[in-house]
Design an enzyme around this catalytic site. Structure first.
Site, PDB file in Angstrom:
ATOM      1  CG  HIS A   1      34.106  -1.260  39.508  1.00 59.48           C
ATOM      2  ND1 HIS A   1      35.315  -1.921  39.434  1.00 59.48           N
ATOM      3  CD2 HIS A   1      33.175  -2.225  39.673  1.00 59.48           C
ATOM      4  CE1 HIS A   1      35.112  -3.225  39.538  1.00 59.48           C
ATOM      5  NE2 HIS A   1      33.823  -3.435  39.708  1.00 59.48           N
TER       6      HIS A   1
ATOM      7  CD  GLU B   1      30.134  -3.319  41.989  1.00 60.21           C
ATOM      8  OE1 GLU B   1      30.705  -2.757  42.941  1.00 60.21           O
ATOM      9  OE2 GLU B   1      30.657  -4.263  41.348  1.00 60.21           O
TER      10      GLU B   1
ATOM     11  CG  HIS C   1      31.395  -4.885  46.591  1.00 60.17           C
ATOM     12  ND1 HIS C   1      32.539  -5.512  47.013  1.00 60.17           N
ATOM     13  CD2 HIS C   1      31.357  -5.025  45.230  1.00 60.17           C
ATOM     14  CE1 HIS C   1      33.190  -6.004  45.967  1.00 60.17           C
ATOM     15  NE2 HIS C   1      32.491  -5.728  44.881  1.00 60.17           N
TER      16      HIS C   1
END
Length: 300
Positions: A93, A170, A174
């Protein structure tokens, strides 16, 4: 699986499965990893030093609670386009930098957003600028990292969207919040070097957590008839990783796992010290389903 990764360990690995492989993904630390001189001293453990003197290029600050997250999907929805799941492996993930108190930030640098549809669309009252430009997989190709791209296509697989758009999300949401990937931390920064560095780090962190194997070792395997208890699943993963992770379920179906750690030195070093999850697992105490993948959804 916790041994130090080296450049020499894998030529054949990417053609094999992770969970049964005896060799690991090759590290290329000469590409996308510029360590500031100040980081060559004794590395600090994240979330241990509250003083203002912490060098944020050397220790992730304030996002020092590092979370390696994985999915158990049973299909991708894009099988016809060749987007398949890795047999006998969970998928990546992401790698997230929560703050030490369990809170988190998102989209920390609007100049490094490659997300076409940012989610959330606004951060602290400001609209996150949607990206329009070359897809993020082209950055990897431009750096000559075909090895990394092949690995990501196998193990970092999206459900319902292209892999490249998922990777872009992502990094943008992040990756930009890890202080050790700030462009100012590179002594001779090349455009998109931070992106490659992040993807390489995510891939190596994933290899530290062979979820499928740890569960299989405890006789917990995908089944459309068997169910499992939360304590059994947590126990198997605690035995493997060294701390209790967070488990996510949709209803009674197991779908994700989050492994928590503190980083010793730069996140790029992937020297992760396991800590207990700060979030309580959202699965029932018993009757947890760990379903088999749908036929035709796995890469053979």
């Amino acid at each position: 699986m916790h041994s130090t990764l080296t450049n020499a360990v894998i030529l054949a690995f990417l053609a094999t499965g992770l969970s049964s492989a005896s060799v690991l993904y090759p590290v290329k630390r000469d590409v996308g990893h510029s360590m500031p001189d100040a980081c060559t001293s004794q590395p600090q453990l994240s979330c241990q030093n509250s003083t203002a003197s912490t060098n944020t290029c050397c220790t992730p600050t304030p996002g020092g609670l590092v979370i390696q997250t994985q999915f158990w999907d049973t299909y991708t929805g894009l099988e016809s386009e060749g987007q398949l799941l890795p047999k006998n492996n969970w998928t990546i993930h992401g790698l997230w930098p929560d703050n030490c108190d369990g809170t988190f930030e998102s989209y920390c640098d609007f100049d490094r957003v490659y997300d076409v549809k940012p989610n959330p669309a606004t951060v602290k009252g400001k609209k996150v600028p949607p990206y329009s430009g070359p897809t993020i997989d082209t950055f990897i190709t431009d750096f000559g990292r075909s090895d990394l791209l092949k690995f990501m296509k196998k193990f970092w697989v999206s459900q319902g969207s292209s892999d490249a758009s998922f990777w872009a999300h992502e990094f943008s949401k992040h990756g930009t919040c890890f202080s050790t990937f700030d462009t100012k931390c590179y002594s001779d920064y090349k455009e998109h070097e931070d992106v490659i560095n992040f993807f390489d780090t995510v891939s190596r962190a994933y290899l530290k957590y062979p979820t499928y194997t740890w569960l299989e070792n405890a006789q917990i395997v995908p089944s459309n008839t068997m169910t499992y208890t939360l304590s059994a699943i947590e126990g198997a993963l605690r035995e493997g990783s060294g701390a209790t992770p967070y488990l996510g379920c949709k209803g009674s179906t197991l779908t994700e796992v989050w492994y928590y750690s503190h980083a010793k030195g730069q996140v790029q070093d992937v020297d992760l010290v396991p800590v207990e999850a700060t979030d309580k697992s959202k699965c029932p105490e018993s009757g947890i389903r760990y379903p088999e993948r749908k036929q035709g959804s796995e890469r053979l």
